[in-house]
Design a protein around this motif. Structure first.
Motif, PDB file in Angstrom:
ATOM      1  N   VAL A  56       0.757  -1.319  -0.117  1.00 39.25           N
ATOM      2  CA  VAL A  56       0.034   0.047   0.173  1.00 39.25           C
ATOM      3  C   VAL A  56       0.629   1.101   0.031  1.00 39.25           C
ATOM      4  O   VAL A  56       0.563   2.444  -0.011  1.00 39.25           O
ATOM      5  CB  VAL A  56      -0.829  -0.149   1.188  1.00 39.25           C
ATOM      6  N   MET A  84      -2.180  -4.002   5.738  1.00 35.07           N
ATOM      7  CA  MET A  84      -2.845  -2.673   5.256  1.00 35.07           C
ATOM      8  C   MET A  84      -2.893  -1.706   6.406  1.00 35.07           C
ATOM      9  O   MET A  84      -3.433  -1.828   7.417  1.00 35.07           O
ATOM     10  CB  MET A  84      -4.161  -2.986   4.498  1.00 35.07           C
ATOM     11  N   TYR A  88      -2.074   4.281   5.466  1.00 34.97           N
ATOM     12  CA  TYR A  88      -1.765   4.435   4.053  1.00 34.97           C
ATOM     13  C   TYR A  88      -2.911   3.960   3.285  1.00 34.97           C
ATOM     14  O   TYR A  88      -3.046   3.955   1.951  1.00 34.97           O
ATOM     15  CB  TYR A  88      -0.873   3.048   3.806  1.00 34.97           C
ATOM     16  N   VAL A  89      -4.038   3.515   3.852  1.00 29.30           N
ATOM     17  CA  VAL A  89      -5.309   3.053   3.115  1.00 29.30           C
ATOM     18  C   VAL A  89      -6.469   4.040   3.338  1.00 29.30           C
ATOM     19  O   VAL A  89      -7.457   3.818   2.640  1.00 29.30           O
ATOM     20  CB  VAL A  89      -5.542   1.482   3.484  1.00 29.30           C
ATOM     21  N   VAL A 101     -11.199   6.166   1.145  1.00 28.15           N
ATOM     22  CA  VAL A 101      -9.968   5.324   0.842  1.00 28.15           C
ATOM     23  C   VAL A 101      -9.005   6.367   0.479  1.00 28.15           C
ATOM     24  O   VAL A 101      -9.459   7.147  -0.636  1.00 28.15           O
ATOM     25  CB  VAL A 101     -10.044   4.217  -0.072  1.00 28.15           C
ATOM     26  N   SER A 107      -5.001   1.936  -7.522  1.00 24.47           N
ATOM     27  CA  SER A 107      -5.846   2.238  -6.465  1.00 24.47           C
ATOM     28  C   SER A 107      -5.583   1.002  -5.642  1.00 24.47           C
ATOM     29  O   SER A 107      -5.315  -0.131  -5.929  1.00 24.47           O
ATOM     30  CB  SER A 107      -7.309   2.354  -7.001  1.00 24.47           C
ATOM     31  N   LEU A 108      -6.322   1.347  -4.333  1.00 24.24           N
ATOM     32  CA  LEU A 108      -6.109  -0.046  -3.343  1.00 24.24           C
ATOM     33  C   LEU A 108      -6.823  -1.222  -3.802  1.00 24.24           C
ATOM     34  O   LEU A 108      -6.098  -2.165  -3.875  1.00 24.24           O
ATOM     35  CB  LEU A 108      -6.905   0.624  -2.121  1.00 24.24           C
ATOM     36  N   ARG A 111      -4.507  -2.715  -6.642  1.00 21.87           N
ATOM     37  CA  ARG A 111      -3.666  -3.632  -5.723  1.00 21.87           C
ATOM     38  C   ARG A 111      -3.985  -4.893  -5.138  1.00 21.87           C
ATOM     39  O   ARG A 111      -3.362  -5.834  -5.268  1.00 21.87           O
ATOM     40  CB  ARG A 111      -2.928  -2.729  -4.728  1.00 21.87           C
TER      41      ARG A 111
END
Length: 211
Positions: A56, A84, A88-89, A101, A107-108, A111
């Motif tokens: 992340v 996570m 970071y998220v 987010v 993007s998360l 990922r």
């Protein structure tokens, strides 16, 4: 080494309640794996420290992630606990009742798709884990009851933020059989009289309300 790689079955509790099995084949499943934390000394950027946040962090390194998963497979691992970290998220500055987010590229959710595709490719199941590491700049965390709720309507409610995050992730990942489990929050800490806990005379906490 068993060269057959397949984790197209969801994992469920076994019929006897004492273990795990694959939902379609009924094959016994014994988790064997690791936290996804490692030292990568070959990093061209010179980042030789533990890659706690590699999934992340801003500098996304899919080739490194892929290399580690294949090395884990060589060691006959079938499970990986991937972290996570909250700052970071989740967007760090949130208004009361807001959730977002944190923007990142990819993007998360892109990922996560990469992670689960790699898990399927290597036969490794994912234990997806949320952690509170590095919360210094997360205002919602400090103003909103430190994970579990805030009774002041003028401040962010961190329980709402955590709940909203997992609803979004679960909605995205619910059809991925590569997902072994969720860890909703690890290494949370217990502030005095917050989150329904008050410290006793010893090094123990007494939980007193609905949380």
């Amino acid at each position: 080494m068993n060269n057959s790689i397949s984790n197209t079955d969801f994992i469920k509790v076994s019929k006897d309640g004492w273990g795990f099995e694959k939902s379609v084949s009924g094959e016994r499943f014994i988790p064997f794996g690791s936290n996804f934390i490692f030292n990568y000394r070959g990093d061209p950027d010179g980042e030789n420290s533990q890659n706690l946040h590699i999934l992340v962090q801003d500098n996304f390194k899919p080739d490194v992630i892929k290399k580690v998963f294949y090395k884990a497979r060589e060691l006959n691992m079938n499970t990986m606990k991937v972290f996570m970290a909250a700052p970071y998220v989740i967007k760090n500055d949130l208004m009361p009742g807001e959730f977002a987010v944190r923007p990142m590229t990819p993007s998360l959710f892109e990922r996560l798709d990469f992670l689960f595709d790699l898990a399927k490719e290597t036969g490794i199941y994912i234990s997806l884990t949320f952690a509170e590491w590095g919360m210094t700049h997360a205002t919602w965390f400090h103003q909103g009851g430190t994970f579990f709720g805030c009774r002041d309507e003028g401040k962010p409610n961190s329980f709402f933020v955590l709940e909203s995050f997992w609803k979004a992730v679960a909605a995205h990942c619910k059809n991925r059989p590569e997902l072994l489990s969720y860890n909703l929050a690890v290494e949370l800490y217990l502030p005095a009289a917050n989150f329904g806990a008050a410290k006793t005379d010893g090094n123990f906490y007494l939980f007193t309300d609905e949380y």
